[in-house]
Design a protein around this motif. Structure first.
Motif, PDB file in Angstrom:
ATOM      1  N   TYR A 153      47.383 -37.204  -0.363  1.00  0.00           N
ATOM      2  CA  TYR A 153      47.644 -35.556   0.611  1.00  0.00           C
ATOM      3  C   TYR A 153      48.130 -35.214   1.518  1.00  0.00           C
ATOM      4  CZ  TYR A 153      44.839 -38.892   3.378  1.00  0.00           C
ATOM      5  OH  TYR A 153      44.058 -39.970   3.663  1.00  0.00           O
ATOM      6  N   ALA A 154      48.889 -36.566   1.351  1.00  0.00           N
ATOM      7  CA  ALA A 154      50.026 -36.382   3.155  1.00  0.00           C
ATOM      8  C   ALA A 154      51.320 -36.203   1.662  1.00  0.00           C
ATOM      9  CB  ALA A 154      50.417 -38.190   3.451  1.00  0.00           C
ATOM     10  N   PHE A 170      56.525 -31.665  -7.751  1.00  0.00           N
ATOM     11  CA  PHE A 170      55.395 -31.930  -8.746  1.00  0.00           C
ATOM     12  C   PHE A 170      55.120 -33.307  -8.943  1.00  0.00           C
ATOM     13  CE2 PHE A 170      55.043 -32.403 -13.164  1.00  0.00           C
ATOM     14  CZ  PHE A 170      53.247 -31.747 -13.933  1.00  0.00           C
ATOM     15  N   ALA A 171      53.993 -33.830  -9.157  1.00  0.00           N
ATOM     16  CA  ALA A 171      53.272 -34.826  -9.326  1.00  0.00           C
ATOM     17  C   ALA A 171      54.270 -36.476  -8.276  1.00  0.00           C
ATOM     18  CB  ALA A 171      53.761 -35.282 -11.078  1.00  0.00           C
ATOM     19  N   ARG A 172      54.702 -35.716  -6.620  1.00  0.00           N
ATOM     20  CA  ARG A 172      54.906 -36.002  -5.665  1.00  0.00           C
ATOM     21  C   ARG A 172      56.278 -36.950  -6.292  1.00  0.00           C
ATOM     22  NH1 ARG A 172      51.498 -39.804  -2.556  1.00  0.00           N
ATOM     23  NH2 ARG A 172      51.745 -38.946  -0.420  1.00  0.00           N
ATOM     24  N   ARG A 194      49.668 -34.307  -7.372  1.00  0.00           N
ATOM     25  CA  ARG A 194      49.343 -35.184  -6.175  1.00  0.00           C
ATOM     26  C   ARG A 194      48.225 -35.738  -6.834  1.00  0.00           C
ATOM     27  NH1 ARG A 194      50.375 -34.015  -0.800  1.00  0.00           N
ATOM     28  NH2 ARG A 194      50.910 -31.684  -0.643  1.00  0.00           N
ATOM     29  N   LEU A 195      47.538 -36.037  -7.594  1.00  0.00           N
ATOM     30  CA  LEU A 195      46.558 -37.003  -7.814  1.00  0.00           C
ATOM     31  C   LEU A 195      47.001 -38.005  -9.539  1.00  0.00           C
ATOM     32  CD1 LEU A 195      42.898 -35.299  -8.124  1.00  0.00           C
ATOM     33  CD2 LEU A 195      43.982 -37.399  -7.083  1.00  0.00           C
ATOM     34  N   LEU A 196      48.299 -36.700 -10.604  1.00  0.00           N
ATOM     35  CA  LEU A 196      49.021 -37.395 -11.307  1.00  0.00           C
ATOM     36  C   LEU A 196      49.258 -38.605 -11.012  1.00  0.00           C
ATOM     37  CD1 LEU A 196      50.931 -34.204 -12.705  1.00  0.00           C
ATOM     38  CD2 LEU A 196      48.784 -35.632 -13.754  1.00  0.00           C
ATOM     39  N   ARG A 197      49.751 -39.931 -12.195  1.00  0.00           N
ATOM     40  CA  ARG A 197      49.514 -40.979 -12.036  1.00  0.00           C
ATOM     41  C   ARG A 197      51.122 -41.046 -12.218  1.00  0.00           C
ATOM     42  NH1 ARG A 197      44.627 -41.204 -11.636  1.00  0.00           N
ATOM     43  NH2 ARG A 197      44.110 -41.932  -9.446  1.00  0.00           N
ATOM     44  N   ALA A 240      46.363 -27.316 -15.325  1.00  0.00           N
ATOM     45  CA  ALA A 240      47.608 -26.830 -15.994  1.00  0.00           C
ATOM     46  C   ALA A 240      48.164 -28.006 -15.328  1.00  0.00           C
ATOM     47  CB  ALA A 240      47.221 -25.828 -14.214  1.00  0.00           C
ATOM     48  N   SER A 241      48.183 -28.718 -14.363  1.00  0.00           N
ATOM     49  CA  SER A 241      48.674 -29.899 -13.874  1.00  0.00           C
ATOM     50  C   SER A 241      49.051 -31.467 -15.157  1.00  0.00           C
ATOM     51  CB  SER A 241      48.422 -30.489 -12.691  1.00  0.00           C
ATOM     52  OG  SER A 241      47.154 -31.559 -12.827  1.00  0.00           O
TER      53      SER A 241
END
Length: 340
Positions: A29-30, A35-37, A79-82, A312-313
């Motif tokens: 969250y930071a 997209f995908a950080r 953000r939750l994608l790995r 969608a992500s």
């Protein structure tokens, strides 16, 4: 503080791609929501194999607006994608460079100008050698993206996931709307008419003529009921056979999903695909020549608990994985340089 957050993205080793921020060191969250950080394009020296691009535009909608905010909602949910995709047995961001190229700033008051801007910027990205994963925005943007694709690849195969045909002629006399992009693309010769498919269509039409007109353009239709009755594997096999080895463009309107799986969209229709069915069909396209893709019509104002943005992500993640796998396979197939 921002620099300390972005510096935790894994540094490339030699010619290795720069990957996403390490979520074991920086909480998800930071930091900025790319997209995908993933790194921004300026953090990769302006070079990337797959550019994730937003188009915050929804002037072409015919019902509920709000898709101009879709791209950033997808980025937040991503953000939750790995970094490892077990469904495709691939680490997509290690196979090729993927970077967030930001948004194409388009005129929200002039559809014609917006279409021209998207076409121009997309052409520049493709000319750099990158593929595109475009986050809309409404479906109007598919037309300028297809213009850019056809200039690079010639007429492309199209796999169109949507509750609607989007091959209508005009709305209120307007030729460029979210319900008309594929009629215009057909008229302009941007599509390979031997390899066009709608998937997930359903719901009422204006009349049977809609289907007749669509068939004349060369489209095959796989309804959401077809997917339910025949199953994902049979449908995906049919699509692969139709596509063959042609350059393939995939366009996903998130309303292909049932409103239970995607309430945050402008024109929802009951009886749609599940998110699992959509993801499995996409995963089955691994042998296809996917040149680029778009994902449109995410309207976060109508979303509940980010259900639509999360779906969608993951959809964009699967499409990006397909592209990076194909890029890596093409590079492995290249002959080794001769020694002097």
């Amino acid at each position: 503080m921002i620099s300390s957050l972005t510096s935790n993205a894994p540094e490339p080793q030699g010619g290795a791609p720069r990957g996403p921020v390490d979520s074991s060191r920086v909480p998800r969250y930071a930091g900025p929501a790319t997209f995908a950080r993933l790194p921004r394009l300026d953090e990769t020296g302006g070079r990337t194999d797959v550019a994730v691009v937003g188009v915050p535009f929804d002037t072409g909608v015919s019902y509920r607006p709000g898709a101009r905010f879709g791209g950033n909602a997808i980025r937040e949910a991503s953000r939750l994608l790995r970094p490892y995709n077990p469904a495709q047995d691939a680490s997509p961001f290690a196979l090729a460079q993927v970077a967030d190229a930001g948004d194409i700033a388009v005129n929200p008051f002039d559809i014609g100008e917006a279409v021209e801007t998207v076409e121009h910027v997309a052409g520049e990205i493709l000319d750099s050698g990158a593929r595109m994963m475009t986050l809309g925005g409404d479906h109007t943007i598919a037309l300028p993206l297809l213009r850019a694709m056809a200039r690079k690849h010639g007429p492309v195969a199209l796999l169109h996931f949507d509750a609607h045909l989007d091959t209508w002629d005009t709305y209120f006399g307007a030729a460029y709307t979210h319900g008309t992009p594929f009629r215009r693309a057909s008229e302009e010769g941007l599509l390979d008419t031997a390899a066009l498919s709608h998937v997930g269509t359903r719901g009422p039409l204006y009349g049977k003529q809609d289907l007749d007109d669509d068939a004349k353009m060369g489209f095959g239709i796989v309804t959401s009921a077809d997917v339910m009755r025949r199953g994902v594997d049979e449908v995906t096999d049919q699509l692969r056979q139709r596509i063959g080895d042609r350059p393939l463009y995939v366009s996903v309107d998130i309303d292909v999903l049932d409103p239970a799986h995607a309430p945050g969209t402008g024109t929802p229709e009951a009886g749609g695909l599940t998110s699992r069915e959509l993801l499995e069909i996409l995963r089955g396209l691994s042998d296809c020549n996917l040149v680029s893709a778009d994902l449109v019509e995410v309207a976060p104002a109508y979303d509940h608990a980010e259900i639509t943005s999360v779906a969608a992500s993951h959809t964009a993640y699967e499409l990006t994985t397909l592209m990076t796998r194909q890029i890596a396979a093409a590079r492995e197939a290249e002959p080794a340089p001769e020694r002097p």
